[in-house]
Design a protein around this motif. Structure first.
Motif, mmCIF file in Angstrom:
data_model
loop_
_atom_site.group_PDB
_atom_site.id
_atom_site.type_symbol
_atom_site.label_atom_id
_atom_site.label_comp_id
_atom_site.label_asym_id
_atom_site.label_seq_id
_atom_site.Cartn_x
_atom_site.Cartn_y
_atom_site.Cartn_z
ATOM 1 N N ASP A 63 1.188 -1.180 -0.352
ATOM 2 C CA ASP A 63 0.258 -0.188 0.272
ATOM 3 C C ASP A 63 1.077 1.452 -0.208
ATOM 4 O O ASP A 63 0.643 2.137 -1.105
ATOM 5 N N ILE A 64 1.972 0.831 0.499
ATOM 6 C CA ILE A 64 2.631 2.244 0.790
ATOM 7 C C ILE A 64 4.302 2.314 1.211
ATOM 8 O O ILE A 64 5.128 1.098 0.810
ATOM 9 N N VAL A 65 5.121 3.594 0.448
ATOM 10 C CA VAL A 65 6.516 2.952 0.938
ATOM 11 C C VAL A 65 7.057 3.755 1.801
ATOM 12 O O VAL A 65 7.229 5.408 1.838
ATOM 13 N N VAL B 41 7.716 5.504 -12.406
ATOM 14 C CA VAL B 41 6.871 6.588 -13.407
ATOM 15 C C VAL B 41 8.122 6.243 -14.525
ATOM 16 O O VAL B 41 7.960 6.484 -15.539
ATOM 17 N N VAL B 42 9.417 6.470 -14.338
ATOM 18 C CA VAL B 42 9.766 6.910 -15.289
ATOM 19 C C VAL B 42 10.172 5.868 -16.130
ATOM 20 O O VAL B 42 10.406 5.791 -17.035
ATOM 21 N N ARG C 198 -0.667 7.105 -8.584
ATOM 22 C CA ARG C 198 -0.311 5.998 -7.773
ATOM 23 C C ARG C 198 1.153 6.505 -7.206
ATOM 24 O O ARG C 198 1.017 6.132 -6.027
ATOM 25 N N PHE C 199 1.594 7.376 -7.945
ATOM 26 C CA PHE C 199 3.074 7.447 -7.140
ATOM 27 C C PHE C 199 2.529 8.486 -5.996
ATOM 28 O O PHE C 199 3.079 7.811 -4.803
ATOM 29 N N VAL C 200 1.901 9.629 -6.117
ATOM 30 C CA VAL C 200 1.240 10.204 -5.254
ATOM 31 C C VAL C 200 0.233 8.810 -4.116
ATOM 32 O O VAL C 200 0.883 9.594 -2.861
ATOM 33 N N GLU C 201 -0.083 8.312 -4.690
ATOM 34 C CA GLU C 201 -0.841 7.885 -3.371
ATOM 35 C C GLU C 201 0.197 7.133 -2.170
ATOM 36 O O GLU C 201 -0.431 6.634 -1.360
ATOM 37 N N VAL C 202 0.643 6.278 -3.045
ATOM 38 C CA VAL C 202 2.054 5.133 -2.699
ATOM 39 C C VAL C 202 2.829 6.138 -2.195
ATOM 40 O O VAL C 202 3.352 5.576 -1.046
ATOM 41 N N THR C 203 2.973 7.130 -1.752
ATOM 42 C CA THR C 203 4.336 8.289 -1.691
ATOM 43 C C THR C 203 3.594 9.040 -0.431
ATOM 44 O O THR C 203 4.488 9.729 0.489
#
Length: 293
Positions: free
Chosen positions: A28-30, A71-72, A80-85
């Motif tokens: 779910d998260i990093v 992403v890159v 999804r990047f915003v969500e997990v971070t």
């Protein structure tokens, strides 16, 4: 030497498996259990590795590494990047939408991300006060150029401008819905689900027993007639007891013989063949066995 939990893995497939787990929702998260110690402190475990203090760096490099690998690399959407971070952590800590969200009434915690910043991670240029970096030499893309915390600029052009003592304690309420709703869903997953059937009659003893559609399915106490033809099921049935259960001593064997169809005036009537001169006597459970007379 470095000690961290869980331990670092040499398997090259581990990195791809972690990224895949972020994409499919397994993770779910990093986060980062950031805890750095200088070489002199870690040297205490030179003769006994259990004395080495646990912890490595990660809080400064966390977002850039996820952005680079996800992403890159074309595997992860920006949302999804915003969500997990960010947003997922706020939900797990039960601080959403105060945290992890840009909206009216939320804390003004905003990151201005520069996707064109290309750099190589090294101990020489890092912000953290440590004499090592486990990601030394790793090339990444993207970095937080500006950061606002509570509406105040704490990072400007990649430089930290936060004042000591400006942090605040925020109490996180217990039982976040994002966790306990999933637990409840898992607990109810294997529960039986009632299926409503309108086309098939049910053994409902609470309804009227003399209705045409339910005749033969439920009967009042003391009903002693022969089995009836259920038009919806297309079979003959012996009646149920008043409690909606069948008599365990009742047999499907009928002494009345097979039934035959008689057509009168365009209609069809089912009648029984002549009854045999015998009667089956049932005794209650534990009593005398049945006999033919």
């Amino acid at each position: 030497s470095f000690i961290t939990s869980p331990p670092l893995r040499d398997d090259p497939h581990t990195k791809e498996q972690l990224v895949k787990a972020l994409l499919d929702g397994t993770l779910d998260i990093v986060g980062s259990d950031h805890c750095t110690y200088d070489s002199s402190t870690r040297a205490k475990g030179k003769d006994n590795f259990t004395a080495i203090p646990q912890g490595v760096n990660g809080i400064e490099e966390r977002m850039a590494i996820v952005y680079e690998r996800g992403v890159v690399a074309g595997k992860m959407e920006m949302t999804r990047f915003v969500e997990v971070t960010s947003s997922a952590a706020a939900k797990l800590l039960n601080l959403y939408p105060r945290k992890g969200c840009i909206a009216e009434g939320s804390d003004a915690d905003i990151v201005i991300w520069n996707p064109n910043n290309i750099r190589t991670i090294t101990q020489k240029t890092q912000q953290q006060a440590a004499d090592f970096n486990i990601f030394e030499g790793l090339k990444v893309t993207g970095a937080p150029e500006f950061v606002l915390c509570g509406g105040k600029i704490v990072v400007a052009e990649y430089q930290v401008n936060a004042c000591p003592g400006s942090g605040q304690f925020i109490e996180a309420p217990t039982r976040p819905g994002v966790c306990y709703d999933k637990i409840k869903e898992i607990d109810n997953k294997d529960q039986p689900t009632r299926i409503e059937r309108d086309d098939v009659p049910t053994d409902d003893v609470d309804g009227p027993v003399d209705a045409k559609d339910t005749f033969g399915m439920t009967t009042p106490r003391g009903y002693c007639q022969q089995e009836v033809f259920n038009k919806k099921l297309g079979i003959y049935q012996r009646p149920l007891s008043a409690h909606g259960v069948r008599n365990q001593q009742d047999s499907s064997f009928s002494l009345s013989g097979p039934r035959k169809s008689n057509k009168n005036n365009g209609g069809e009537e089912m009648t029984a063949s002549p009854r045999r001169a015998a009667v089956k006597v049932n005794s209650p459970p534990g009593g005398q066995a049945g006999a033919f007379w």
